[in-house]
Design a protein around this motif. Structure first.
Motif, PDB file in Angstrom:
ATOM      1  N   PRO A  42     -53.312 -17.227 -29.789  1.00 21.60           N
ATOM      2  CA  PRO A  42     -52.423 -18.027 -29.103  1.00 21.60           C
ATOM      3  C   PRO A  42     -52.995 -18.474 -27.883  1.00 21.60           C
ATOM      4  CG  PRO A  42     -51.607 -15.831 -29.503  1.00 21.60           C
ATOM      5  CD  PRO A  42     -53.004 -15.560 -29.885  1.00 21.60           C
ATOM      6  N   ARG A  43     -52.491 -19.850 -27.627  1.00 17.37           N
ATOM      7  CA  ARG A  43     -52.940 -20.512 -26.480  1.00 17.37           C
ATOM      8  C   ARG A  43     -51.592 -20.775 -25.536  1.00 17.37           C
ATOM      9  NH1 ARG A  43     -57.843 -22.757 -25.288  1.00 17.37           N
ATOM     10  NH2 ARG A  43     -57.738 -24.664 -24.106  1.00 17.37           N
ATOM     11  N   ILE A  44     -51.720 -20.178 -24.138  1.00 16.27           N
ATOM     12  CA  ILE A  44     -50.717 -20.417 -23.342  1.00 16.27           C
ATOM     13  C   ILE A  44     -51.423 -21.082 -22.087  1.00 16.27           C
ATOM     14  CG2 ILE A  44     -48.911 -19.485 -21.802  1.00 16.27           C
ATOM     15  CD1 ILE A  44     -48.607 -17.467 -23.916  1.00 16.27           C
ATOM     16  N   LEU A  45     -50.595 -22.180 -21.541  1.00 13.44           N
ATOM     17  CA  LEU A  45     -51.087 -22.895 -20.234  1.00 13.44           C
ATOM     18  C   LEU A  45     -52.956 -23.018 -20.389  1.00 13.44           C
ATOM     19  CD1 LEU A  45     -49.298 -20.758 -17.874  1.00 13.44           C
ATOM     20  CD2 LEU A  45     -48.563 -22.944 -18.447  1.00 13.44           C
ATOM     21  N   GLY A  46     -53.377 -23.459 -21.681  1.00 15.71           N
ATOM     22  CA  GLY A  46     -54.607 -23.693 -21.587  1.00 15.71           C
ATOM     23  C   GLY A  46     -55.590 -22.678 -21.690  1.00 15.71           C
ATOM     24  N   VAL A  47     -54.968 -21.455 -22.008  1.00 21.70           N
ATOM     25  CA  VAL A  47     -55.899 -20.251 -21.812  1.00 21.70           C
ATOM     26  C   VAL A  47     -55.610 -19.623 -23.288  1.00 21.70           C
ATOM     27  CG1 VAL A  47     -56.259 -18.055 -21.051  1.00 21.70           C
ATOM     28  CG2 VAL A  47     -55.914 -19.960 -19.481  1.00 21.70           C
ATOM     29  N   ASP A  48     -56.793 -19.116 -24.117  1.00 25.86           N
ATOM     30  CA  ASP A  48     -56.554 -18.390 -25.182  1.00 25.86           C
ATOM     31  C   ASP A  48     -56.429 -16.849 -25.017  1.00 25.86           C
ATOM     32  OD1 ASP A  48     -57.111 -20.472 -26.940  1.00 25.86           O
ATOM     33  OD2 ASP A  48     -59.269 -20.273 -26.891  1.00 25.86           O
ATOM     34  N   ILE A  49     -55.361 -16.427 -25.402  1.00 23.52           N
ATOM     35  CA  ILE A  49     -55.000 -15.248 -24.938  1.00 23.52           C
ATOM     36  C   ILE A  49     -55.231 -14.041 -26.062  1.00 23.52           C
ATOM     37  CG2 ILE A  49     -53.267 -15.575 -23.191  1.00 23.52           C
ATOM     38  CD1 ILE A  49     -51.208 -14.879 -25.315  1.00 23.52           C
ATOM     39  N   PRO A  50     -55.883 -12.972 -26.025  1.00 22.46           N
ATOM     40  CA  PRO A  50     -56.188 -12.035 -27.197  1.00 22.46           C
ATOM     41  C   PRO A  50     -55.150 -11.935 -28.161  1.00 22.46           C
ATOM     42  CG  PRO A  50     -56.430 -10.987 -25.034  1.00 22.46           C
ATOM     43  CD  PRO A  50     -55.937 -12.059 -24.938  1.00 22.46           C
ATOM     44  N   ASN A  61     -54.926  -9.532 -30.681  1.00 24.16           N
ATOM     45  CA  ASN A  61     -54.450  -8.071 -31.138  1.00 24.16           C
ATOM     46  C   ASN A  61     -53.987  -7.258 -29.945  1.00 24.16           C
ATOM     47  OD1 ASN A  61     -56.802  -8.309 -29.237  1.00 24.16           O
ATOM     48  ND2 ASN A  61     -58.007  -6.780 -30.802  1.00 24.16           N
ATOM     49  N   LYS A  62     -53.875  -7.568 -28.854  1.00 23.85           N
ATOM     50  CA  LYS A  62     -53.317  -6.835 -27.834  1.00 23.85           C
ATOM     51  C   LYS A  62     -51.704  -6.900 -27.808  1.00 23.85           C
ATOM     52  CE  LYS A  62     -57.212  -6.379 -25.327  1.00 23.85           C
ATOM     53  NZ  LYS A  62     -57.945  -5.965 -24.089  1.00 23.85           N
ATOM     54  N   LYS A  63     -51.182  -6.060 -27.039  1.00 20.12           N
ATOM     55  CA  LYS A  63     -49.661  -6.370 -26.820  1.00 20.12           C
ATOM     56  C   LYS A  63     -49.236  -7.558 -25.795  1.00 20.12           C
ATOM     57  CE  LYS A  63     -48.445  -1.793 -27.564  1.00 20.12           C
ATOM     58  NZ  LYS A  63     -47.627  -0.361 -26.996  1.00 20.12           N
ATOM     59  N   LEU A  64     -48.110  -7.936 -26.007  1.00 19.91           N
ATOM     60  CA  LEU A  64     -48.027  -9.377 -25.184  1.00 19.91           C
ATOM     61  C   LEU A  64     -48.124  -9.233 -23.682  1.00 19.91           C
ATOM     62  CD1 LEU A  64     -46.766 -11.945 -25.739  1.00 19.91           C
ATOM     63  CD2 LEU A  64     -44.716 -11.226 -25.692  1.00 19.91           C
ATOM     64  N   GLU A  65     -47.543  -8.003 -23.160  1.00 23.35           N
ATOM     65  CA  GLU A  65     -47.833  -7.811 -21.659  1.00 23.35           C
ATOM     66  C   GLU A  65     -49.184  -7.623 -21.205  1.00 23.35           C
ATOM     67  OE1 GLU A  65     -46.648  -4.087 -18.792  1.00 23.35           O
ATOM     68  OE2 GLU A  65     -45.499  -4.481 -20.572  1.00 23.35           O
ATOM     69  N   TYR A  66     -50.005  -7.465 -22.047  1.00 24.49           N
ATOM     70  CA  TYR A  66     -51.543  -7.261 -21.550  1.00 24.49           C
ATOM     71  C   TYR A  66     -52.134  -8.676 -21.901  1.00 24.49           C
ATOM     72  CZ  TYR A  66     -50.234  -2.126 -21.431  1.00 24.49           C
ATOM     73  OH  TYR A  66     -49.637  -1.287 -21.012  1.00 24.49           O
ATOM     74  N   SER A  67     -51.920  -9.177 -22.978  1.00 23.51           N
ATOM     75  CA  SER A  67     -52.052 -10.327 -23.371  1.00 23.51           C
ATOM     76  C   SER A  67     -51.936 -11.298 -22.232  1.00 23.51           C
ATOM     77  CB  SER A  67     -51.848 -11.138 -24.758  1.00 23.51           C
ATOM     78  OG  SER A  67     -52.473 -10.203 -25.612  1.00 23.51           O
ATOM     79  N   LEU A  68     -50.953 -11.482 -21.597  1.00 21.37           N
ATOM     80  CA  LEU A  68     -50.650 -12.440 -20.647  1.00 21.37           C
ATOM     81  C   LEU A  68     -51.447 -12.274 -19.257  1.00 21.37           C
ATOM     82  CD1 LEU A  68     -46.746 -12.534 -20.827  1.00 21.37           C
ATOM     83  CD2 LEU A  68     -48.271 -14.286 -21.330  1.00 21.37           C
ATOM     84  N   ARG A  69     -51.882 -11.305 -19.070  1.00 16.75           N
ATOM     85  CA  ARG A  69     -52.567 -10.872 -17.990  1.00 16.75           C
ATOM     86  C   ARG A  69     -54.067 -11.656 -17.974  1.00 16.75           C
ATOM     87  NH1 ARG A  69     -52.451  -4.442 -17.133  1.00 16.75           N
ATOM     88  NH2 ARG A  69     -50.246  -4.070 -17.382  1.00 16.75           N
ATOM     89  N   TYR A  70     -54.435 -12.201 -19.125  1.00 18.17           N
ATOM     90  CA  TYR A  70     -55.492 -12.953 -19.111  1.00 18.17           C
ATOM     91  C   TYR A  70     -55.480 -14.143 -18.487  1.00 18.17           C
ATOM     92  CZ  TYR A  70     -58.247  -9.772 -22.128  1.00 18.17           C
ATOM     93  OH  TYR A  70     -58.883  -8.630 -22.450  1.00 18.17           O
ATOM     94  N   ILE A  71     -54.195 -14.880 -18.291  1.00 16.76           N
ATOM     95  CA  ILE A  71     -53.986 -15.952 -17.587  1.00 16.76           C
ATOM     96  C   ILE A  71     -54.440 -15.719 -16.024  1.00 16.76           C
ATOM     97  CG2 ILE A  71     -52.233 -17.605 -17.044  1.00 16.76           C
ATOM     98  CD1 ILE A  71     -50.982 -17.166 -19.762  1.00 16.76           C
ATOM     99  N   TYR A  72     -55.023 -16.675 -15.472  1.00 19.87           N
ATOM    100  CA  TYR A  72     -55.331 -16.218 -13.940  1.00 19.87           C
ATOM    101  C   TYR A  72     -54.184 -16.450 -13.173  1.00 19.87           C
ATOM    102  CZ  TYR A  72     -57.903 -16.866  -9.489  1.00 19.87           C
ATOM    103  OH  TYR A  72     -58.477 -16.578  -8.282  1.00 19.87           O
ATOM    104  N   GLY A  73     -53.760 -15.542 -12.365  1.00 22.98           N
ATOM    105  CA  GLY A  73     -52.606 -15.774 -11.556  1.00 22.98           C
ATOM    106  C   GLY A  73     -51.254 -14.969 -12.102  1.00 22.98           C
TER     107      GLY A  73
END
Length: 120
Positions: A2-10, A12-24
């Motif tokens: 999935p791509r959120i705000l121009g960032v590919d988030i993993p 295979n990870k839970k949603l809460e941990y995937s969102l942390r890949y977005i800077y900020g």
């Protein structure tokens, strides 16, 4: 992926941990976003539909979080401002020294770099 705000988030990870890949977005903000969305916290990011991904992006926009490029630009602007007014913090940033009052006689190797031998 999935791509959120121009960032590919993993996917295979839970949603809460995937969102942390977005800077900020850190642990607390990620948890708040998942709670606000109403999604199951145990869901994986790859299981989200396109509409659900858009819903997460709109939640970030609604809460007016500064993320990614805007946050990076803001940080650089803050450092430039400190340097321009010649504050102690700005000067120490320029010189690559510890900024927050740490000692430099010993330690501070992370900030100063490797030891430079003195030649005679």
């Amino acid at each position: 992926m999935p791509r959120i705000l121009g960032v590919d988030i993993p996917a295979n990870k839970k949603l809460e941990y995937s969102l942390r890949y977005i800077y900020g977005i850190g642990p607390t903000r990620a948890k708040t976003i998942v709670e606000a969305s109403g999604f199951d916290p145990d869901r994986r990011a790859g299981e989200l539909s396109e509409e659900e991904v858009n819903q997460l992006a709109s939640i970030v926009a609604d809460k007016q979080y500064i993320v990614e490029g805007d946050l990076r630009r803001e940080r650089v602007a803050n450092l430039k401002r400190l340097s321009a007014i010649r504050s102690n913090r700005g000067i120490r940033h320029q010189r690559g020294l510890p900024v927050r009052g740490q000692r430099t006689k010993t330690n501070a190797r992370t900030r100063k770099g490797a030891v430079k031998p003195v030649r005679k």
